[in-house]
Design an enzyme around this catalytic site. Structure first.
Site, PDB file in Angstrom:
ATOM      1  N   ARG A  23     -14.649   5.760  -9.798  1.00  0.00           N
ATOM      2  CA  ARG A  23     -14.660   4.421 -10.413  1.00  0.00           C
ATOM      3  C   ARG A  23     -15.819   4.253 -11.397  1.00  0.00           C
ATOM      4  O   ARG A  23     -15.667   3.566 -12.403  1.00  0.00           O
ATOM      5  CB  ARG A  23     -14.716   3.349  -9.338  1.00  0.00           C
ATOM      6  CG  ARG A  23     -13.384   3.236  -8.619  1.00  0.00           C
ATOM      7  CD  ARG A  23     -13.413   2.150  -7.597  1.00  0.00           C
ATOM      8  NE  ARG A  23     -12.071   1.878  -7.126  1.00  0.00           N
ATOM      9  CZ  ARG A  23     -11.793   1.369  -5.945  1.00  0.00           C
ATOM     10  NH1 ARG A  23     -12.763   1.065  -5.111  1.00  0.00           N
ATOM     11  NH2 ARG A  23     -10.553   1.149  -5.589  1.00  0.00           N
ATOM     12  N   LYS A  70       5.794  -0.142   5.409  1.00  0.00           N
ATOM     13  CA  LYS A  70       6.604  -1.329   5.683  1.00  0.00           C
ATOM     14  C   LYS A  70       7.434  -1.820   4.509  1.00  0.00           C
ATOM     15  O   LYS A  70       6.970  -1.842   3.379  1.00  0.00           O
ATOM     16  CB  LYS A  70       5.675  -2.461   6.081  1.00  0.00           C
ATOM     17  CG  LYS A  70       5.008  -2.250   7.418  1.00  0.00           C
ATOM     18  CD  LYS A  70       4.189  -3.466   7.687  1.00  0.00           C
ATOM     19  CE  LYS A  70       3.521  -3.423   9.033  1.00  0.00           C
ATOM     20  NZ  LYS A  70       2.534  -4.509   9.109  1.00  0.00           N
ATOM     21  N   GLY A 123      -1.605   1.962  -3.603  1.00  0.00           N
ATOM     22  CA  GLY A 123      -1.555   2.440  -2.229  1.00  0.00           C
ATOM     23  C   GLY A 123      -1.835   3.916  -2.052  1.00  0.00           C
ATOM     24  O   GLY A 123      -2.507   4.552  -2.862  1.00  0.00           O
ATOM     25  N   GLY A 153      -3.711  -2.674  -5.140  1.00  0.00           N
ATOM     26  CA  GLY A 153      -3.028  -3.970  -5.051  1.00  0.00           C
ATOM     27  C   GLY A 153      -2.735  -4.571  -6.417  1.00  0.00           C
ATOM     28  O   GLY A 153      -1.683  -5.173  -6.629  1.00  0.00           O
TER      29      GLY A 153
END
Ligand code: AMP
Length: 399
Positions: free
Chosen positions: A31, A202, A358, A381
């Protein structure tokens, strides 16, 4: 980045939320490296940089007496690494705003870099507090937002602060531009066939994404734990596989909607099933819709790998979000690995591939294939929400 930086103090929101070891040494500087082009450009054009970032979740992990654990969460931890990478001595201010910050910002000379203390040491940061944002804005003549990873949050340093700069005094940084451009290559007039590969645990986390994808992709490959909710919704026996019983109707609806729109949905016809959720479990390759009780699907099977790879190979644009199995366990990583290799091979044949959001990013990095896909997003996200078609507050605030 078309601003005139010459002689200007530039307030830059970066994402220096990096992992640290127990001695507070940076263990992965991806980063920090990601922000270098923007910082270097400003310095080369005669400006100085006042950098703001958050690091971790200091408010969630306060000490027993309720005070912030400054030693653990101070942004001072990134200063040495940033100094090394830039080849200059970077200054640090133990405040985000306030008198000391103002004094240090004022004294900053062209070519110099100042890192402010963790924005999340301030209670107003996550609330998007106006007074805090105003105090931040006072430090710089110009504002640059290069923190794509937090663009989906309406925080003081990512969103509110932008309102204190007019359109000619604010800009996205290079990293932010790159993220938006690459996501738009998938969203706007992509070369077809366009295939989305969606995995992970999920269905509930990916509903909005799946709904949006059905509107514009040609094929959706569904793997990972979420596949079993779809398989059960079609009457399959999934044993003890991960399932969301309250999403069976939704899964069925999504399949119907896709059919009506002519979108092909590929589910894994076979799975690697195991008798426990463990790398030490016994495992075997079986059909996904006849899994015995006591067994669970933890990876896509051999036929599914071949089917999915073939669909990937014949695509011109690929979007990948989420692993195909429990890739953290060696015995169930092969499906994700095969898919990563297929995406890399399709890319070398000329397809555009975006890996975003993710654990698929972690998987691609772990497999050493990050350089072999077109773009790996830095924003988990944020990328997911961008692809879902939401307007991210950090992006909207720049308009
Ligand atoms: P996500 O954060 O939604 O991308 O989900 C990633 C997680 O899903 C990883 O930790 C995987 O281990 C997990 N996962 C993938 N496939 C399965 C599966 N078949 N059963 C249980 N968990 C899975």
């Amino acid at each position: 980045m078309n601003l005139n930086f010459n002689g200007k103090k530039v307030l830059v929101r970066v994402d220096f939320n990096v992992p640290l070891d127990s001695h507070y040494q940076v263990t992965d500087d991806t980063r920090i490296r990601g922000a270098l082009p923007t910082i270097q450009h400003i310095l080369e054009k005669g400006g100085s940089c006042i950098l703001m970032s958050h690091l971790g979740r200091p408010m969630k992990k306060t000490k027993e007496d309720g005070s912030i654990d400054v030693e653990k969460f101070t942004l001072r931890h990134v200063v040495n690494r940033l100094s090394e990478l830039l080849g200059i001595d970077v200054q640090f201010c133990p405040e985000t705003t306030g008198e000391k910050a103002q004094e240090m910002a004022q004294k900053l000379q062209p070519g110099e870099v100042l890192v402010l203390e963790n924005t999340r040491f301030n209670a107003g940061e996550k609330k998007g507090d106006e007074a805090l944002a105003k105090a931040m804005a006072k430090l710089g003549d110009l504002y640059v937002n290069d923190a794509f990873g937090t663009a989906h949050r309406a925080h003081a340093s990512t969103t509110t602060v932008a309102q204190y700069f007019d359109a000619s005094s604010k800009s996205f940084g290079y990293l932010m531009q790159k993220e938006i451009e690459n996501a738009n290559k998938v969203l706007n007039q992509p070369e077809r066939p366009l295939t989305a590969i969606i995995g992970g645990a999920k269905v509930s986390d990916k509903i909005l994404l799946l709904e949006k994808l059905i509107d514009f992709v040609n094929t959706i490959i569904i793997g990972g734990g979420m596949a079993y909710t779809f398989i059960k919704s079609q009457g399959g026996q999934i044993g003890n596989s991960l399932v969301e019983d309250d999403r069976l109707d939704l899964a069925q609806e999504l399949l119907k909607k896709a059919e009506a729109k002519g979108v092909t949905i590929l589910l894994p016809t076979d799975s690697i099933i195991a008798d426990q959720f463990s790398n030490e479990a016994s495992f075997k390759n079986e059909d996904s819709n006849s899994i015995e009780e006591g067994w669970m699907g933890l990876d896509i099977g051999e036929k599914a790998r071949a089917d999915f790879s073939q669909a990937i190979q014949s695509s011109k644009t690929l979007l990948w979000n989420g692993p195909m199995g429990v890739f953290e366990m060696e015995n169930f990583a092969q499906g994700t690995k095969t898919i990563a290799e297929a995406v890399a091979a399709a890319t070398s044949d000329g397809a555009f591939s975006l890996v975003g959001g993710g654990d698929s990013v972690a998987a691609v990095n772990q497999m050493g294939l990050a350089e072999k896909v077109s773009y790996v997003s830095t924003g988990g996200g944020a990328m997911l929400e961008f692809l879902e078609g939401k307007e991210l507050p950090g992006i909207a605030a720049m308009k």
